[in-house]
Design a protein around this motif. Structure first.
Motif, PDB file in Angstrom:
ATOM      1  N   LEU A   1       0.816  -1.222   0.000  1.00 50.26           N
ATOM      2  CA  LEU A   1       0.000   0.000   0.000  1.00 50.26           C
ATOM      3  C   LEU A   1       0.850   1.273   0.000  1.00 50.26           C
ATOM      4  O   LEU A   1       0.309   2.373   0.003  1.00 50.26           O
ATOM      5  CB  LEU A   1      -0.950  -0.011   1.208  1.00 50.26           C
ATOM      6  CG  LEU A   1      -1.858  -1.253   1.314  1.00 50.26           C
ATOM      7  CD1 LEU A   1      -2.802  -1.122   2.496  1.00 50.26           C
ATOM      8  CD2 LEU A   1      -2.645  -1.466   0.027  1.00 50.26           C
TER       9      LEU A   1
ATOM     10  N   LEU B   1       2.433   5.286  10.364  1.00 51.71           N
ATOM     11  CA  LEU B   1       1.164   4.886   9.721  1.00 51.71           C
ATOM     12  C   LEU B   1       0.195   6.060   9.620  1.00 51.71           C
ATOM     13  O   LEU B   1      -0.502   6.237   8.622  1.00 51.71           O
ATOM     14  CB  LEU B   1       0.509   3.759  10.528  1.00 51.71           C
ATOM     15  CG  LEU B   1       1.126   2.366  10.390  1.00 51.71           C
ATOM     16  CD1 LEU B   1       0.560   1.420  11.441  1.00 51.71           C
ATOM     17  CD2 LEU B   1       0.888   1.810   8.992  1.00 51.71           C
TER      18      LEU B   1
ATOM     19  N   PHE C   1      -2.441   6.846   6.376  1.00 53.31           N
ATOM     20  CA  PHE C   1      -3.721   6.119   6.325  1.00 53.31           C
ATOM     21  C   PHE C   1      -4.801   6.727   7.216  1.00 53.31           C
ATOM     22  O   PHE C   1      -4.501   7.436   8.189  1.00 53.31           O
ATOM     23  CB  PHE C   1      -3.502   4.651   6.733  1.00 53.31           C
ATOM     24  CG  PHE C   1      -2.581   3.913   5.802  1.00 53.31           C
ATOM     25  CD1 PHE C   1      -3.006   3.543   4.536  1.00 53.31           C
ATOM     26  CD2 PHE C   1      -1.278   3.618   6.186  1.00 53.31           C
ATOM     27  CE1 PHE C   1      -2.149   2.878   3.667  1.00 53.31           C
ATOM     28  CE2 PHE C   1      -0.419   2.952   5.325  1.00 53.31           C
ATOM     29  CZ  PHE C   1      -0.855   2.587   4.067  1.00 53.31           C
TER      30      PHE C   1
ATOM     31  N   ILE D   1      -7.735   2.431   9.724  1.00 53.29           N
ATOM     32  CA  ILE D   1      -6.712   1.530   9.175  1.00 53.29           C
ATOM     33  C   ILE D   1      -5.494   1.514  10.102  1.00 53.29           C
ATOM     34  O   ILE D   1      -4.947   0.458  10.431  1.00 53.29           O
ATOM     35  CB  ILE D   1      -6.312   1.963   7.736  1.00 53.29           C
ATOM     36  CG1 ILE D   1      -7.531   1.885   6.819  1.00 53.29           C
ATOM     37  CG2 ILE D   1      -5.164   1.119   7.205  1.00 53.29           C
ATOM     38  CD1 ILE D   1      -7.282   2.282   5.383  1.00 53.29           C
TER      39      ILE D   1
ATOM     40  N   PHE E   1      -3.962  -1.840  11.769  1.00 51.77           N
ATOM     41  CA  PHE E   1      -2.598  -2.226  11.393  1.00 51.77           C
ATOM     42  C   PHE E   1      -1.698  -2.278  12.634  1.00 51.77           C
ATOM     43  O   PHE E   1      -0.846  -3.151  12.755  1.00 51.77           O
ATOM     44  CB  PHE E   1      -2.024  -1.256  10.347  1.00 51.77           C
ATOM     45  CG  PHE E   1      -2.548  -1.490   8.937  1.00 51.77           C
ATOM     46  CD1 PHE E   1      -3.621  -2.331   8.704  1.00 51.77           C
ATOM     47  CD2 PHE E   1      -1.957  -0.876   7.839  1.00 51.77           C
ATOM     48  CE1 PHE E   1      -4.112  -2.547   7.418  1.00 51.77           C
ATOM     49  CE2 PHE E   1      -2.427  -1.086   6.544  1.00 51.77           C
ATOM     50  CZ  PHE E   1      -3.517  -1.918   6.340  1.00 51.77           C
TER      51      PHE E   1
ATOM     52  N   PRO F   1       2.152  -2.286   6.035  1.00 53.03           N
ATOM     53  CA  PRO F   1       1.342  -1.957   4.847  1.00 53.03           C
ATOM     54  C   PRO F   1       2.081  -2.210   3.533  1.00 53.03           C
ATOM     55  O   PRO F   1       1.481  -2.159   2.466  1.00 53.03           O
ATOM     56  CB  PRO F   1       1.041  -0.462   5.015  1.00 53.03           C
ATOM     57  CG  PRO F   1       2.087   0.043   5.927  1.00 53.03           C
ATOM     58  CD  PRO F   1       2.488  -1.089   6.828  1.00 53.03           C
ATOM     59  N   ARG F   2       3.383  -2.488   3.620  1.00 51.58           N
ATOM     60  CA  ARG F   2       4.134  -2.758   2.380  1.00 51.58           C
ATOM     61  C   ARG F   2       4.101  -4.232   2.013  1.00 51.58           C
ATOM     62  O   ARG F   2       4.570  -4.633   0.957  1.00 51.58           O
ATOM     63  CB  ARG F   2       5.586  -2.281   2.531  1.00 51.58           C
ATOM     64  CG  ARG F   2       5.685  -0.764   2.645  1.00 51.58           C
ATOM     65  CD  ARG F   2       6.980  -0.330   3.225  1.00 51.58           C
ATOM     66  NE  ARG F   2       7.165  -0.873   4.571  1.00 51.58           N
ATOM     67  CZ  ARG F   2       8.227  -0.655   5.324  1.00 51.58           C
ATOM     68  NH1 ARG F   2       9.197   0.091   4.875  1.00 51.58           N
ATOM     69  NH2 ARG F   2       8.315  -1.177   6.529  1.00 51.58           N
TER      70      ARG F   2
ATOM     71  N   LEU G   1       1.163  -6.915   2.863  1.00 55.54           N
ATOM     72  CA  LEU G   1      -0.068  -7.326   3.539  1.00 55.54           C
ATOM     73  C   LEU G   1      -0.606  -8.555   2.811  1.00 55.54           C
ATOM     74  O   LEU G   1      -0.949  -8.484   1.630  1.00 55.54           O
ATOM     75  CB  LEU G   1      -1.025  -6.131   3.414  1.00 55.54           C
ATOM     76  CG  LEU G   1      -2.352  -6.084   4.094  1.00 55.54           C
ATOM     77  CD1 LEU G   1      -2.216  -6.464   5.539  1.00 55.54           C
ATOM     78  CD2 LEU G   1      -2.898  -4.655   4.000  1.00 55.54           C
TER      79      LEU G   1
END
Ligand SMILES: Cc1cc2nc3c(=O)[nH]c(=O)nc-3n(C[C@H](O)[C@H](O)[C@H](O)COP(=O)(O)OP(=O)(O)OC[C@H]3O[C@@H](n4cnc5c(N)ncnc54)[C@H](O)[C@@H]3O)c2cc1C
Length: 356
Positions: free
Chosen positions: A249, A263, A267, A271, A275, A282-283, A285
């Motif tokens: 993401l 984060l 986001f 989220i 997370f 998020p890189r 997932l």
């Protein structure tokens, strides 16, 4: 005068009808199972109707078939709609009605309906070969010299669910309809993120081998994932044994930048919360794909009449005078106007074949 019966008043059937009415040579009857024509056209492109794509290539379809390639390349969508007095516009490669309204596309396609006999609430159940063809429907019997099957697929159920029932007893090889361009059920599911949209790269793997990747919007749902790039990847799921998705993401963000902003810098707070709670990067997932959603939720279907059954005119080899076009054929394409383009192109091709 020859009677041509077009079964289905959707994209391909209406395209075929508009090409046929150019000559006054035929008695044209259009039979439609529902009480409304062109329902999928109205629903298409979120009501904007993405009619085609400037980047037209056979690689965006399920078969690398020379006839299909010829059809999609030769069809001039701009000129087709110009003849129906509908101006088109472009957003990058995507082609839309200038009004950005699917109703304009429907109205343009329906312009010539006064020149044909249109019968709705008339589901075709069977076709019998006699001297001409006899068509058995829920609304009486019809005779036809030639028939165009333009009944689409059961995707989304907007075009009914008995699309190819009339061919069942005719020994025509058909690939069963399965959902394509559809949302996926996953494990894990982030129910609390339902409706949240993010952008990123989605990579589809099977047995640790990269099958395909797509960049674009991804949406969390209460069953798994949706969004255009997930729908595109769903087209590859049919034969995979152990499919999984890996999402990045933050594909354009360096490690240092990620550490600086955290984060919260990238986001929505919902989220961020999940997370953090689940210690998710998020890189990277990862989601196991459990299944696709049903045909009712799909935009398009794989399957239909096998291309082996038709000649270069899209005429059934076993039944001269019966033609098949649009999604009723085993042809489907990516999101982005490829399916409507094929529906229009194949409908016009059938009409030109009939006129030869
Ligand atoms: C929500 C949604 C959005 C979409 N958006 C896009 C988009 O933006 N761009 C794009 O390229 N594609 C899009 N598609 C796909 C596209 O709409 C279809 O691929 C296209 O309409 C197929 O055309 P067709 O003529 O083959 O079938 P259809 O347009 O489905 O027409 C078939 C017609 O036949 C009738 N019929 C079915 N069975 C019978 C029977 N037994 N007797 C009589 N009549 C029958 C149906 O009622 C229907 O009117 C979308 C699809 C959906 C569901």
């Amino acid at each position: 005068m020859e009677t041509i019966v077009i079964i289905g008043a959707g994209a391909s059937g209406l395209a075929c009808m508009n090409e046929l009415v150019k000559t006054n040579k035929y008695n044209i009857i259009v039979l439609e199972q529902s009480n409304k024509a062109a329902r999928k056209i109205l629903a298409s492109g979120n009501g904007r109707c993405n009619v085609s794509n400037l980047n037209m290539d056979i690689k965006y379809y399920n078969h690398q078939d020379p006839l299909i390639e010829k059809l999609i390349k030769e069809f001039d969508v701009v000129n087709f709609f110009k003849q129906l007095s509908l101006k088109l516009r472009y957003e990058k490669n995507l082609v839309y009605p200038y009004s950005l309204s699917s109703l304009s596309a429907k109205n343009a396609l329906m312009k010539n309906m006064d020149n044909v006999s249109y019968i709705d609430n008339c589901e075709v159940l069977a076709i019998k070969k006699a001297k001409t063809y006899e068509i058995i429907t829920t609304n009486g019997h019809y005779q036809a010299d030639k028939i165009v099957i333009a009944t689409g697929s059961p995707a989304s159920h907007l075009s009914g669910q008995n699309n190819l029932k009339m061919l069942e007893k005719m020994h025509i090889s058909m690939i069963p309809f399965t959902p394509s361009l559809v949302q996926v059920k996953t494990n894990p599911v982030f129910k609390v993120l339902k409706g949240q949209r993010v952008k990123g790269i989605a990579m589809l793997y099977d047995q640790n081998q990269l099958i395909e990747k797509q960049t674009g919007e991804i949406m969390f749902t209460d069953y798994g994932l949706s969004g255009i790039c997930i729908m595109q990847l769903s087209r590859y799921l049919d034969h995979l044994k152990n499919p999984k998705l890996i999402l990045n993401l933050l594909p354009d963000i360096e490690k240092e930048e990620f550490q600086h902003y955290g984060l919260e810098g990238f986001f929505h707070e919902k989220i961020v919360q999940i997370f953090k709670e689940k210690n998710i990067d998020p890189r990277c997932l990862e989601f196991k794909i459990i299944d696709t959603m049903s045909i009712e939720k799909a935009q398009v279907c794989h399957g239909g009449v096998s291309l082996k059954e038709v000649d270069e005119n899209l005429q059934l080899k076993k039944y001269p005078g019966i033609y098949v076009c649009g999604e009723a054929l085993d042809v489907d394409g990516d999101c982005g106007g490829y399916n409507l383009h094929f529906a229009f192109a194949s409908g016009v091709h059938v009409a030109k074949s009939i006129k030869k």
